[in-house]
Design an enzyme around this catalytic site. Structure first.
Site, PDB file in Angstrom:
ATOM      1  N   ASP A 133       0.866  -1.175   0.000  1.00 21.08           N
ATOM      2  CA  ASP A 133       0.000   0.000   0.000  1.00 21.08           C
ATOM      3  C   ASP A 133       0.900   1.220   0.000  1.00 21.08           C
ATOM      4  O   ASP A 133       2.103   1.114   0.269  1.00 21.08           O
ATOM      5  CB  ASP A 133      -0.885  -0.010   1.256  1.00 21.08           C
ATOM      6  CG  ASP A 133      -1.773   1.227   1.317  1.00 21.08           C
ATOM      7  OD1 ASP A 133      -2.434   1.523   0.306  1.00 21.08           O
ATOM      8  OD2 ASP A 133      -1.798   1.916   2.361  1.00 21.08           O
ATOM      9  N   SER A 134       0.321   2.385  -0.251  1.00 20.94           N
ATOM     10  CA  SER A 134       1.091   3.622  -0.197  1.00 20.94           C
ATOM     11  C   SER A 134       1.577   3.894   1.227  1.00 20.94           C
ATOM     12  O   SER A 134       2.485   4.686   1.414  1.00 20.94           O
ATOM     13  CB  SER A 134       0.220   4.781  -0.674  1.00 20.94           C
ATOM     14  OG  SER A 134      -0.978   4.820   0.079  1.00 20.94           O
ATOM     15  N   CYS A 167      -3.736  -0.770  -2.158  1.00 21.23           N
ATOM     16  CA  CYS A 167      -3.998   0.649  -2.402  1.00 21.23           C
ATOM     17  C   CYS A 167      -4.989   0.808  -3.560  1.00 21.23           C
ATOM     18  O   CYS A 167      -4.748   0.307  -4.666  1.00 21.23           O
ATOM     19  CB  CYS A 167      -2.684   1.338  -2.736  1.00 21.23           C
ATOM     20  SG  CYS A 167      -2.858   3.080  -3.069  1.00 21.23           S
ATOM     21  N   GLU A 210      -5.839   9.249   9.912  1.00 25.95           N
ATOM     22  CA  GLU A 210      -4.482   9.109  10.462  1.00 25.95           C
ATOM     23  C   GLU A 210      -4.332   9.896  11.759  1.00 25.95           C
ATOM     24  O   GLU A 210      -3.536   9.552  12.627  1.00 25.95           O
ATOM     25  CB  GLU A 210      -3.443   9.500   9.420  1.00 25.95           C
ATOM     26  CG  GLU A 210      -3.521   8.559   8.238  1.00 25.95           C
ATOM     27  CD  GLU A 210      -2.212   8.325   7.507  1.00 25.95           C
ATOM     28  OE1 GLU A 210      -1.192   8.911   7.873  1.00 25.95           O
ATOM     29  OE2 GLU A 210      -2.242   7.532   6.542  1.00 25.95           O
ATOM     30  N   CYS A 213     -11.261   3.424  -0.697  1.00 24.26           N
ATOM     31  CA  CYS A 213      -9.958   3.892  -0.217  1.00 24.26           C
ATOM     32  C   CYS A 213      -9.647   3.122   1.052  1.00 24.26           C
ATOM     33  O   CYS A 213     -10.543   2.846   1.861  1.00 24.26           O
ATOM     34  CB  CYS A 213     -10.010   5.389   0.074  1.00 24.26           C
ATOM     35  SG  CYS A 213      -8.509   6.024   0.857  1.00 24.26           S
ATOM     36  N   HIS A 221      -8.461   3.842   3.832  1.00 19.83           N
ATOM     37  CA  HIS A 221      -8.726   4.449   5.138  1.00 19.83           C
ATOM     38  C   HIS A 221     -10.213   4.510   5.497  1.00 19.83           C
ATOM     39  O   HIS A 221     -10.558   4.644   6.662  1.00 19.83           O
ATOM     40  CB  HIS A 221      -8.182   5.879   5.157  1.00 19.83           C
ATOM     41  CG  HIS A 221      -6.693   5.977   5.159  1.00 19.83           C
ATOM     42  ND1 HIS A 221      -5.916   5.457   4.145  1.00 19.83           N
ATOM     43  CD2 HIS A 221      -5.841   6.531   6.052  1.00 19.83           C
ATOM     44  CE1 HIS A 221      -4.639   5.707   4.422  1.00 19.83           C
ATOM     45  NE2 HIS A 221      -4.570   6.351   5.566  1.00 19.83           N
TER      46      HIS A 221
HETATM   47  N1  DGL Z   1      -3.963   3.940   0.110  1.00 19.64           N
HETATM   48  C1  DGL Z   1      -4.562   5.011  -0.639  1.00 19.64           C
HETATM   49  C2  DGL Z   1      -5.783   4.465  -1.408  1.00 19.64           C
HETATM   50  O1  DGL Z   1      -6.414   3.502  -1.024  1.00 19.64           O
HETATM   51  C3  DGL Z   1      -4.967   6.182   0.251  1.00 19.64           C
HETATM   52  C4  DGL Z   1      -3.816   6.988   0.753  1.00 19.64           C
HETATM   53  C5  DGL Z   1      -3.019   7.633  -0.368  1.00 19.64           C
HETATM   54  O2  DGL Z   1      -3.502   8.615  -0.983  1.00 19.64           O
HETATM   55  O3  DGL Z   1      -1.927   7.183  -0.626  1.00 19.64           O
HETATM   56  O4  DGL Z   1      -6.112   5.004  -2.430  1.00 19.64           O
END
Ligand code: DGL
Length: 265
Positions: A9-10, A72, A151, A183, A185
Site C-alpha cells: 500500500d502507499s 492501495c 491518520e 480507499c 482508510h
Molecule cells: N492507500 C490510498 C488508497 O487507497 C490512500 C492513501 C493515499 O492517498 O496514498 O487510495
C-alpha cells in the site's frame, strides 16, 4: 515450502485490507510493505504511482511470494492491469471485488463510489461497475480529507461528521442504495458515514471483498494454506518512519504490528 502473500500500500491504510485477509485466511504467511516515504499516492500522477507500484512489487517478489495484493485503491486503479501482465505471479487488486459486490447488492441500480482524487479521476470503479452491468447509474466523489482525518484518529468526532457531511451531500441526494468505500482508510469512518447515508445504504468495504477474492484465487490455483492450529506469520516493512507505523498501525489492525523493518525499495 510455505510461500507468503505479498501486500503493498502507499502507507498504513492497507492494514485494513491485511486485517480482512488475516480474518479470512488465518493460516497464511504475509509480508506487508507500506511505502510511507512516498505516501500519499492519491494526489500523484499515473506515471509516478505506476513506477512506485512496480518498485514495491519487485521488493516483495524477492521474498518468493505466491500472490500479490495491491491494497492501495489508487495503485489498483492506475496500474493493476500492467502489474498483472508483467509479473510472474497472480495479482489481486481492490477495485474489481468492491465493484462486483456493489453490483450484486444494489436493488435501485444506483451506486455511489468515494475514494482519493486519483481513484475517482481514473474512473476505475465506474468502468468496473459498468462492465458488469451497464444499466447501473454510478455517482462518484473524491474525499481527500478523509485520509488525514483517519491518520489523526479523528474518526468519530465533530470534524469527521462535518467533513463527511460536506463530501457526501451530493451522493446522498442521488438516492444510492450502495456506497463503495474505495480507499484503504475509509472503513475506519464507517460509523460516521453510516450516520449520514442512513441505514438503507449498504457500505461496501473493498478490503473485505478483496480478501474473499484472494481466497478464491488461491483455492483455484491449489495454493491455499488450509487453516490449521498453526497461525501464519506476518512481517511488516516500511520505507520511512517505522515508529509512526507501529503507533498508528494499532488503529487499523487488531493484530500486533510490533516489528516493523525500514527498507529502501
Ligand atoms: N492507500 C490510498 C488508497 O487507497 C490512500 C492513501 C493515499 O492517498 O496514498 O487510495
Amino acid at each position: 515450502m510455505k510461500k507468503p502473500i505479498g501486500i503493498f500500500d502507499s502507507g498504513i491504510g492497507g492494514l485494513t485490507v491485511l486485517k480482512e485477509i488475516l480474518n479470512a485466511l488465518p493460516g497464511e504467511d504475509t509480508i506487508y510493505l507500506g511505502d510511507t516515504a512516498r505516501v500519499p499516492y492519491g494526489t500523484k500522477s499515473v506515471e509516478t504511482v505506476t513506477r512506485y507500484s512496480f518498485e514495491n512489487a519487485r521488493f516483495l517478489l524477492k521474498f518468493n511470494i505466491k500472490l500479490l495484493v495491491v491494497a492501495c485503491n489508487t495503485a489498483s486503479a492506475y496500474c493493476l492491469h500492467r502489474l498483472q501482465q508483467e509479473l510472474p505471479i497472480p495479482v489481486v487488486g481492490v477495485i474489481e471485488p468492491g465493484a462486483r459486490r456493489a453490483v450484486g447488492i444494489t436493488k435501485t441500480k444506483r451506486v455511489g463510489v468515494i475514494g482519493t482524487e486519483g481513484t475517482i479521476r481514473s474512473g476505475a470503479y465506474f468502468d468496473a461497475i459498468k462492465a458488469i452491468d451497464s444499466s447501473i447509474a454510478v455517482f462518484t466523489k473524491p474525499c481527500p480529507m478523509f485520509v488525514p482525518l483517519v491518520e489523526e484518529g479523528w474518526t468519530n468526532n465533530q470534524m469527521a461528521r462535518l467533513t463527511a457531511h460536506t463530501y457526501l451531500r451530493e451522493i446522498k441526494k442521488q438516492w444510492v442504495d450502495a456506497l463503495i468505500l474505495g480507499c484503504t482508510h475509509y472503513p475506519l469512518l464507517k460509523d460516521v458515514i453510516k450516520e449520514i447515508m442512513g441505514k438503507d445504504v449498504a457500505l461496501i468495504d473493498s478490503g473485505h471483498e478483496t480478501a474473499a477474492a484472494v481466497a478464491q484465487c488461491l483455492m483455484k490455483r491449489g495454493i491455499l494454506e488450509v487453516a490449521s492450529s498453526q497461525q501464519g506469520s506476518h512481517r511488516f516493512f516500511v520505507t520511512d518512519s517505522p515508529d509512526r507505523f507501529r503507533q498508528v498501525g494499532g488503529k487499523f489492525m487488531t493484530a500486533n504490528v510490533d516489528t516493523v523493518e525500514l527498507v529502501n525499495v
